[in-house]
Structures are given as C-alpha cells and as structure tokens.
Enzyme design. Structure first.
Site, mmCIF file in Angstrom:
data_model
loop_
_atom_site.group_PDB
_atom_site.id
_atom_site.type_symbol
_atom_site.label_atom_id
_atom_site.label_comp_id
_atom_site.label_asym_id
_atom_site.label_seq_id
_atom_site.Cartn_x
_atom_site.Cartn_y
_atom_site.Cartn_z
ATOM 1 N N ASP A 180 0.860 -1.179 0.000
ATOM 2 C CA ASP A 180 0.000 0.000 0.000
ATOM 3 C C ASP A 180 0.901 1.236 0.000
ATOM 4 O O ASP A 180 1.602 1.512 0.984
ATOM 5 C CB ASP A 180 -0.914 -0.002 1.231
ATOM 6 C CG ASP A 180 -1.990 1.065 1.167
ATOM 7 O OD1 ASP A 180 -2.523 1.300 0.067
ATOM 8 O OD2 ASP A 180 -2.307 1.655 2.222
ATOM 9 N N GLU A 211 4.863 5.290 3.695
ATOM 10 C CA GLU A 211 4.322 6.615 3.990
ATOM 11 C C GLU A 211 5.462 7.604 4.171
ATOM 12 O O GLU A 211 6.478 7.301 4.800
ATOM 13 C CB GLU A 211 3.446 6.566 5.253
ATOM 14 C CG GLU A 211 2.967 7.900 5.771
ATOM 15 C CD GLU A 211 2.195 8.712 4.740
ATOM 16 O OE1 GLU A 211 2.425 9.936 4.677
ATOM 17 O OE2 GLU A 211 1.370 8.128 4.010
ATOM 18 N N ASN A 245 10.139 7.951 0.881
ATOM 19 C CA ASN A 245 9.583 8.583 -0.303
ATOM 20 C C ASN A 245 9.547 7.483 -1.370
ATOM 21 O O ASN A 245 10.587 7.108 -1.908
ATOM 22 C CB ASN A 245 10.471 9.742 -0.733
ATOM 23 C CG ASN A 245 9.998 10.432 -1.995
ATOM 24 O OD1 ASN A 245 9.068 9.971 -2.667
ATOM 25 N ND2 ASN A 245 10.642 11.528 -2.350
ATOM 26 N N ASP A 290 -2.113 12.535 -2.553
ATOM 27 C CA ASP A 290 -2.155 13.998 -2.540
ATOM 28 C C ASP A 290 -2.300 14.496 -3.976
ATOM 29 O O ASP A 290 -1.484 14.164 -4.838
ATOM 30 C CB ASP A 290 -0.851 14.528 -1.929
ATOM 31 C CG ASP A 290 -0.921 16.013 -1.613
ATOM 32 O OD1 ASP A 290 -1.648 16.731 -2.329
ATOM 33 O OD2 ASP A 290 -0.252 16.450 -0.669
ATOM 34 N N LYS A 350 -2.027 22.320 -8.430
ATOM 35 C CA LYS A 350 -1.392 23.233 -9.372
ATOM 36 C C LYS A 350 -0.558 22.469 -10.410
ATOM 37 O O LYS A 350 0.162 21.533 -10.067
ATOM 38 C CB LYS A 350 -0.511 24.234 -8.626
ATOM 39 C CG LYS A 350 -1.293 25.157 -7.701
ATOM 40 C CD LYS A 350 -0.384 26.123 -6.969
ATOM 41 C CE LYS A 350 -1.199 27.030 -6.048
ATOM 42 N NZ LYS A 350 -0.320 27.973 -5.295
ATOM 43 N N ASP A 393 -10.723 10.661 -4.932
ATOM 44 C CA ASP A 393 -11.956 11.444 -4.964
ATOM 45 C C ASP A 393 -11.811 12.648 -5.883
ATOM 46 O O ASP A 393 -12.726 13.458 -5.995
ATOM 47 C CB ASP A 393 -12.352 11.893 -3.557
ATOM 48 C CG ASP A 393 -11.229 12.631 -2.833
ATOM 49 O OD1 ASP A 393 -10.068 12.538 -3.290
ATOM 50 O OD2 ASP A 393 -11.500 13.288 -1.814
#
Length: 212
Positions: free
Chosen positions: A40, A65, A92, A118, A122, A154
């Site tokens: 994940d 994470e 990362n 995330d 922009k 989403d």
C-alpha cells in the site's frame, strides 16, 4: 497520550525526503516472509492495511508513507495488536521503492494499492504527485504476472492521470474501462468513508500486470 500534529502535505521533492532506506530484511519484518505481499503506497495512518492484515493472516502487508510520525504511530498500533504480517516504512516511494524491494522473495508481490494520493492541484506541482512513470516501471518489475494494481481517488483528474500513466506502460492492462462502482476490498480507507459520507463520488480502477 499526546497527539503530534502532522502536516497533511509534504513536498516529496524536498531535500529531507531524498534519502533512500536500506533494502528490507523480509525475515525480520514478517513471521512468514514468503506469503503473498500486498503493498500500500501512501498508507497515511495505515488503518486500511491494519484491518486487512487482521482479516487476511495468510497475506503480508507493507505500508509506505512519507510522513514519519504517522509511520511510528502505525507500527506502534501494529505491535499493540500483535500482527506479525504487517509492517510500515517511512520513505519517499518515488526514490525508494526499488531499493526497498531489492531482496523481495520471488513472486510474492501480488497486490498494490494507491489510494487517495495527494492531488497537488497546481500544474507546476505535477512532479510531486506519487504516480510517476518510474514508479510504475518499478512496480512492474516486482509485481507477479496477473497481479493487481488498485487505484482510487476522490479527484477525477488525479484518477485519470494515474490511469493514463499506467496505460502508457505496456506491462499493465486496464481491467475496467468505466469507473468501478465498488471497492474490491472489504476494508475502505478513512478518506473513502469520509468522501462517501459527504455524498461525493470515488473514482476507482484496477490494472493487471500483463502475463509474459
């Protein structure tokens, strides 16, 4: 217990996130290192894989994470629950995945999930988004033929960009041309629950590793 405030967004291109962790020692992090592995990427607090590990003890679960305090807390909760098929790593993923998986037991990586990454709205921040061509290629190197990649967001343009990038890689085949109506896993993420509770849509897609 004192709760530590954790930034919701961090820039993965910042210098502090460029260090690469050592390859994982699979026999030290999992009781049964040769079980099928579910990876994940961007697991946040890790509650999705925490619940999955509890209900699927014959699988191993690895959560990656970039926010270290979340990883520390997730591993603490794992230890409290005595789960030996679950591990979290602070890293990362864009510069660490290949090194982390370097000694992965052969043919164990069978599922990958990237959920609600995330969005970095922009245009000039597009390189900060998690799904980049190099990451996809590295997933392809370790995922078994027929293995699943499940993507959901989403934010429709983020989901479409992830899909476009996986489609561009010949190692992957999109399983569903329309957005999936249901999550194929029995556990929703916290963001998924919050989104659905607001009556907003979730965009979901499955890719499969092409059989050689």
């Amino acid at each position: 217990m004192v709760r530590v405030r954790v930034r919701q967004h961090v820039n993965p291109l910042a210098q502090k996130y460029q260090s690469v962790p050592q390859p994982l020692e699979w026999d030290k992090i999992f009781a049964q290192p040769h079980q099928p592995l579910h990876l994940d990427i961007g697991c946040a607090r890790g509650r999705f894989v925490l619940q999955m590990a509890a209900i699927e003890p014959t699988w191993n679960f690895l959560g990656l994470e970039i926010r270290e305090p979340l990883v520390i807390d997730a591993n603490r909760v794992r230890d409290e629950q005595g789960l030996t098929n679950l591990h979290y790593v602070f890293c990362n993923a864009n510069n660490s995945l290949k090194n982390l998986l370097k000694n992965l037991p052969q043919d164990t990586l069978q599922r990958v999930t990237i959920q609600f990454p995330d969005p970095w709205f922009k245009t000039r921040h597009g390189k900060r988004r998690i799904v980049q061509p190099q990451l996809i290629q590295e997933i392809a190197e370790y995922l078994i033929p027929g293995g699943m990649v499940f993507l959901q967001s989403d934010i429709e343009f983020v989901q479409q960009e992830m899909c476009d990038r996986f489609t561009e890689n010949p190692a992957f085949l999109r399983e569903n041309q329309q957005w999936l109506a249901q999550n194929p896993f029995p556990v929703p993420t916290e963001r998924e629950i919050a989104t659905l509770n607001k009556g907003e849509p979730v965009y979901r897609t499955i890719f499969r590793r092409v059989t050689s």
